[in-house]
Design an enzyme around this catalytic site. Structure first.
Site, PDB file in Angstrom:
ATOM      1  N   SER A 190      -2.429  -9.667  -4.045  1.00  0.00           N
ATOM      2  CA  SER A 190      -3.294  -9.433  -5.197  1.00  0.00           C
ATOM      3  C   SER A 190      -2.553  -9.272  -6.521  1.00  0.00           C
ATOM      4  CB  SER A 190      -4.185  -8.223  -4.936  1.00  0.00           C
ATOM      5  OG  SER A 190      -3.401  -7.085  -4.675  1.00  0.00           O
ATOM      6  N   HIS A 218      -8.682 -12.346  -1.759  1.00  0.00           N
ATOM      7  CA  HIS A 218      -8.383 -13.335  -2.805  1.00  0.00           C
ATOM      8  C   HIS A 218      -8.203 -14.737  -2.239  1.00  0.00           C
ATOM      9  CE1 HIS A 218      -7.903 -10.057  -5.684  1.00  0.00           C
ATOM     10  NE2 HIS A 218      -7.288  -9.419  -4.703  1.00  0.00           N
ATOM     11  N   LYS A 249     -15.389 -10.385  -5.228  1.00  0.00           N
ATOM     12  CA  LYS A 249     -14.492 -11.221  -6.028  1.00  0.00           C
ATOM     13  C   LYS A 249     -15.117 -12.618  -6.168  1.00  0.00           C
ATOM     14  CE  LYS A 249     -10.754  -8.139  -4.754  1.00  0.00           C
ATOM     15  NZ  LYS A 249     -11.476  -7.047  -5.314  1.00  0.00           N
TER      16      LYS A 249
END
Ligand SMILES: Cc1ncc(COP(=O)(O)O)c(C=O)c1O
Length: 401
Positions: A190, A218, A249
């Protein structure tokens, strides 16, 4: 306000107050700034000014997507804004079941379970699966929620050098062969944007009979030709035992999940405290998340555009002499060195209309402070060029170029 006595809590309050006031006086405080409006996918209104957004986790530009907004509104009309409590009791709605089925399908797993956040997911899952007699082996740059989950489990906690497979192997060799072991890593790191060496991690886990958990916060929507994540990226479907991810996200909602074997999911549903003792995801957010997984599959151009934009951003910054470290994805660190350089570059960039944020110690090692910039599928190539010019000027201004 004064305190009736001095103790450790008062000391901590005062130390933080002092630190924040020094940073604010130097005009270097950039955290917690409220965004008052979205302006399309890649621009926001902050402090009365429009800025290009280069700090977003919304990698595919799905925040504000019409289909996702509509799904959320429909769920509110049907179920209201809250649930009747925790999932195990009266909190489960059909939207939760639809979401978990959608995730299981998307991740090519037998089943999935959702939690109220990604953070809670890591905490709950690791601490449910492991106890004092067991071992957890974690990459040094894993997210804080993984570290906290490992500590909370009470298991023997070993860390290996970042993405270093010799270091992982030597850790695994130290553990008694009959012991229960879990290897855990981010798919995309990250703060650095690099990708874990999944083929080698899988090989080592099989050799040493260790379970494998990968955090795809991610990588979902980012890696793989259809955005399914790291297994698709490496052509290794079915290689991860515990596929963890977030709904905050690429998926523009809130929540976390684990996808995997159906009996493992049954265990988590009936034994993990973050599921049993915390309220269910609100209906609008569950429905929004379900729709977002469908949009990813229906609009594959977003994945190609993201990868094009990330390539453009990384190579353009490098050409301008900036150090983007080892990133291979849309998370693009711009190395600044000292914390003050990162603050100065942030101030310059934000004043010029580019919303980037500084990451400084202790979040990253001293001397490796950086701007943590991101691009998304919503950026246009001309905007990226302009943003890179401004970041370059910020670097010259801060004296790192
Ligand atoms: C790798 C990783 N895992 C877990 C989390 C926690 O997820 P959430 O913000 O959805 O709680 C984050 C959040 O930044 C993350 O980057």
């Amino acid at each position: 306000m004064g305190y009736p006595f001095e103790d450790g809590i008062v000391n901590r309050i005062n130390a933080m107050k002092q630190r924040l006031s020094t940073i604010r006086e130097a005009d270097m405080y950039y955290y917690n700034q409220p965004i008052s409006e979205l302006r399309g996918g890649a621009k926001v209104f902050v402090n009365g000014r429009e800025m290009g957004m280069y700090a977003s986790y919304s990698y595919l530009g799905l925040i504000g997507h019409k289909r996702i907004n509509a799904a959320a509104k429909k769920a509110i009309d049907r179920f209201g804004t809250g649930t009747h409590g925790v999932r195990s009791l009266a909190g489960t709605l059909t939207v939760h079941q639809e979401l978990e089925d959608t995730i299981a399908n998307f991740k090519k797993a037998e089943a999935a379970i959702t939690y109220s956040s990604g953070y809670v997911t890591n905490l709950s899952v690791v601490s449910t699966l492991l106890g004092r007699e067991d071992y957890v082996i974690s990459d040094k740059l894993n997210h804080a929620s993984i570290v906290d989950g490992c500590l909370m489990s009470g298991a023997k906690f070993l860390r290996f050098k970042h993405n270093d497979m010799d270091s992982l192997e030597s850790r695994l060799t130290q553990i008694p062969s009959g012991a229960t072991k879990l290897v855990i890593a981010d798919a995309v790191f990250s703060m650095d944007g690099d990708i874990v060496d999944l083929p080698k991690v899988v090989e080592l886990c099989r050799k040493f009979r260790a379970w494998l958990m990968i955090d795809e916060a991610h990588s979902v929507g980012v890696l793989g030709s259809t955005g399914r994540g790291i297994e698709e990226h490496f052509g290794l479907d079915g290689s991860i035992d515990i596929k963890m991810g977030t709904l905050s996200k690429t998926i523009p909602s809130i929540g976390g999940y684990v996808a995997g074997n159906k009996d493992l999911i049954e265990l988590l549903r009936h034994a993990s405290r973050g599921y049993i003792f915390s309220a269910a995801i609100p209906p609008a957010q569950a429905a929004a998340a379900t729709e977002a997984f469908k949009v990813i599959l229906d609009e594959p151009w977003r994945i190609h555009k993201l990868s094009e934009n990330a390539g453009h951003f990384i190579s353009g910054l490098k050409q301008r002499g900036l150090d983007t470290m080892l990133t291979q994805t849309a998370i693009v660190p711009v190395l600044c060195g000292k914390d003050e350089n990162a603050f100065a570059m942030t101030r310059y960039s934000q004043k010029a209309g580019v919303f980037v944020l500084p990451v400084v110690s202790p979040a990253v090692p001293v001397g490796l402070a950086r701007l943590r910039a991101t691009v998304t599928a919503a950026h246009e190539s001309s905007d990226i060029e302009m943003a890179m010019d401004i970041i370059e000027e910020a670097g010259i201004n801060a004296g790192i170029l």
